[in-house]
Scaffold this motif. Sequence first.
Motif, PDB file in Angstrom:
ATOM      1  N   SER A  96     -20.415  13.526  49.557  1.00  0.00           N
ATOM      2  CA  SER A  96     -19.227  13.002  50.201  1.00  0.00           C
ATOM      3  C   SER A  96     -19.833  11.850  51.073  1.00  0.00           C
ATOM      4  N   ASP A  97     -18.660  10.844  51.028  1.00  0.00           N
ATOM      5  CA  ASP A  97     -19.091   9.882  52.104  1.00  0.00           C
ATOM      6  C   ASP A  97     -18.583  10.038  53.270  1.00  0.00           C
ATOM      7  N   GLY A  98     -18.260  11.183  53.682  1.00  0.00           N
ATOM      8  CA  GLY A  98     -17.525  11.408  54.956  1.00  0.00           C
ATOM      9  C   GLY A  98     -15.999  11.690  54.892  1.00  0.00           C
ATOM     10  N   CYS A  99     -15.619  11.408  53.805  1.00  0.00           N
ATOM     11  CA  CYS A  99     -14.199  11.340  53.523  1.00  0.00           C
ATOM     12  C   CYS A  99     -14.024  11.600  51.918  1.00  0.00           C
ATOM     13  N   ASN A 100     -14.545  10.765  51.198  1.00  0.00           N
ATOM     14  CA  ASN A 100     -13.968  10.852  49.731  1.00  0.00           C
ATOM     15  C   ASN A 100     -15.362  11.647  49.346  1.00  0.00           C
ATOM     16  N   ARG A 101     -15.111  12.408  47.907  1.00  0.00           N
ATOM     17  CA  ARG A 101     -16.080  13.037  47.223  1.00  0.00           C
ATOM     18  C   ARG A 101     -16.710  12.178  46.383  1.00  0.00           C
ATOM     19  N   LEU A 102     -18.063  12.192  46.260  1.00  0.00           N
ATOM     20  CA  LEU A 102     -18.922  11.394  45.358  1.00  0.00           C
ATOM     21  C   LEU A 102     -19.596  12.240  44.178  1.00  0.00           C
ATOM     22  N   MET A 103     -19.621  11.690  43.106  1.00  0.00           N
ATOM     23  CA  MET A 103     -20.503  12.418  41.971  1.00  0.00           C
ATOM     24  C   MET A 103     -21.190  11.395  41.050  1.00  0.00           C
ATOM     25  N   GLY A 104     -22.186  11.779  40.366  1.00  0.00           N
ATOM     26  CA  GLY A 104     -22.658  10.952  39.152  1.00  0.00           C
ATOM     27  C   GLY A 104     -23.795  11.746  38.716  1.00  0.00           C
ATOM     28  N   SER A 105     -24.810  11.101  38.097  1.00  0.00           N
ATOM     29  CA  SER A 105     -26.019  11.698  37.547  1.00  0.00           C
ATOM     30  C   SER A 105     -27.232  10.914  38.334  1.00  0.00           C
ATOM     31  N   TYR A 106     -28.430  11.600  38.207  1.00  0.00           N
ATOM     32  CA  TYR A 106     -29.647  10.907  38.570  1.00  0.00           C
ATOM     33  C   TYR A 106     -30.859  11.398  37.623  1.00  0.00           C
ATOM     34  N   GLU A 107     -31.804  10.628  37.823  1.00  0.00           N
ATOM     35  CA  GLU A 107     -33.083  10.661  37.205  1.00  0.00           C
ATOM     36  C   GLU A 107     -34.262  10.545  38.310  1.00  0.00           C
ATOM     37  N   ALA A 108     -35.213  11.526  38.427  1.00  0.00           N
ATOM     38  CA  ALA A 108     -35.909  11.522  39.562  1.00  0.00           C
ATOM     39  C   ALA A 108     -37.427  11.986  38.960  1.00  0.00           C
ATOM     40  N   GLY A 109     -38.349  11.003  39.377  1.00  0.00           N
ATOM     41  CA  GLY A 109     -39.727  11.462  39.010  1.00  0.00           C
ATOM     42  C   GLY A 109     -40.621  11.719  40.474  1.00  0.00           C
ATOM     43  N   GLN A 116     -23.933   6.101  37.034  1.00  0.00           N
ATOM     44  CA  GLN A 116     -22.682   6.621  36.908  1.00  0.00           C
ATOM     45  C   GLN A 116     -22.040   7.158  38.004  1.00  0.00           C
ATOM     46  N   MET A 117     -22.143   6.560  39.077  1.00  0.00           N
ATOM     47  CA  MET A 117     -21.409   7.066  40.398  1.00  0.00           C
ATOM     48  C   MET A 117     -19.853   6.918  40.384  1.00  0.00           C
ATOM     49  N   ALA A 118     -19.467   7.629  40.946  1.00  0.00           N
ATOM     50  CA  ALA A 118     -17.881   7.647  41.015  1.00  0.00           C
ATOM     51  C   ALA A 118     -17.577   8.430  42.170  1.00  0.00           C
ATOM     52  N   SER A 119     -16.192   7.935  42.872  1.00  0.00           N
ATOM     53  CA  SER A 119     -15.926   8.496  43.984  1.00  0.00           C
ATOM     54  C   SER A 119     -14.257   8.675  44.063  1.00  0.00           C
ATOM     55  N   THR A 120     -13.696   9.846  44.847  1.00  0.00           N
ATOM     56  CA  THR A 120     -12.288   9.835  44.858  1.00  0.00           C
ATOM     57  C   THR A 120     -11.870   8.790  45.995  1.00  0.00           C
ATOM     58  N   LYS A 121     -10.604   8.391  45.917  1.00  0.00           N
ATOM     59  CA  LYS A 121     -10.188   7.428  46.793  1.00  0.00           C
ATOM     60  C   LYS A 121      -8.945   7.877  47.665  1.00  0.00           C
ATOM     61  N   MET A 122      -9.300   8.852  48.483  1.00  0.00           N
ATOM     62  CA  MET A 122      -8.494   9.281  49.446  1.00  0.00           C
ATOM     63  C   MET A 122      -8.265   8.530  50.837  1.00  0.00           C
ATOM     64  N   ALA A 123      -7.002   8.439  51.369  1.00  0.00           N
ATOM     65  CA  ALA A 123      -6.731   7.864  52.413  1.00  0.00           C
ATOM     66  C   ALA A 123      -7.201   8.776  53.504  1.00  0.00           C
ATOM     67  N   SER A 143     -19.501   5.626  56.208  1.00  0.00           N
ATOM     68  CA  SER A 143     -19.267   5.897  55.124  1.00  0.00           C
ATOM     69  C   SER A 143     -19.408   4.766  53.979  1.00  0.00           C
ATOM     70  N   GLN A 144     -18.881   3.490  54.511  1.00  0.00           N
ATOM     71  CA  GLN A 144     -18.829   2.442  53.247  1.00  0.00           C
ATOM     72  C   GLN A 144     -20.215   1.720  53.221  1.00  0.00           C
ATOM     73  N   THR A 145     -21.015   1.877  54.153  1.00  0.00           N
ATOM     74  CA  THR A 145     -22.437   1.597  54.252  1.00  0.00           C
ATOM     75  C   THR A 145     -23.172   2.483  53.438  1.00  0.00           C
ATOM     76  N   PHE A 146     -22.926   3.842  53.596  1.00  0.00           N
ATOM     77  CA  PHE A 146     -23.578   4.923  52.889  1.00  0.00           C
ATOM     78  C   PHE A 146     -23.331   4.623  51.390  1.00  0.00           C
ATOM     79  N   LYS A 147     -22.045   4.471  50.789  1.00  0.00           N
ATOM     80  CA  LYS A 147     -21.734   4.312  49.742  1.00  0.00           C
ATOM     81  C   LYS A 147     -22.366   2.859  49.039  1.00  0.00           C
ATOM     82  N   ASP A 148     -22.296   1.797  49.904  1.00  0.00           N
ATOM     83  CA  ASP A 148     -22.860   0.597  49.331  1.00  0.00           C
ATOM     84  C   ASP A 148     -24.551   0.802  49.134  1.00  0.00           C
ATOM     85  N   ALA A 149     -25.037   1.594  49.832  1.00  0.00           N
ATOM     86  CA  ALA A 149     -26.590   1.772  49.910  1.00  0.00           C
ATOM     87  C   ALA A 149     -26.889   2.483  48.680  1.00  0.00           C
TER      88      ALA A 149
END
Length: 150
Positions: A74-87, A95-102, A110-116
Amino acid sequence: MLNRLFALGLLGSTLIFTGCESIPTSSSHLEASNLMQLQNRTWFITHVGNSEAKIMPNMPSLQFDAATKRVTGSDGCNRLMGSYEAGRDTLVLSQMASTKMACFNGHPASQTFKDALPKVANYQVFGKTLKLLDRHGNSLIQMQSNVLVQ
């Protein structure tokens, strides 16, 4: 004489088979340890860049699922989802996506978090602290697991 020859043959075979056994390297052990600490935990934001994140009920968070290689949160409001590869110390979120709730009371970071998130290239995990880093090693996001939200 035949017993000595048999014993030498048995000893030689044992040495050959034991020598072929693979021994895990310290690098692969370190990678497994880092992945174990990263995955299957809930990480809550503590810092964005060098700024401390304000503690609020809806803290931005991430979870890395080892079985599916999916990241959710979550970004603090909207749900986040995607995939990852870690070493061992690399981390690529894709493939990151998020909901768009008001959101009226969303987290200030939250916006800085999503931008990072798209800039994440590496990670460091030390116990309950996770640092998400860019490709130059600069800290983008710092998180903790098991943070008590007030």
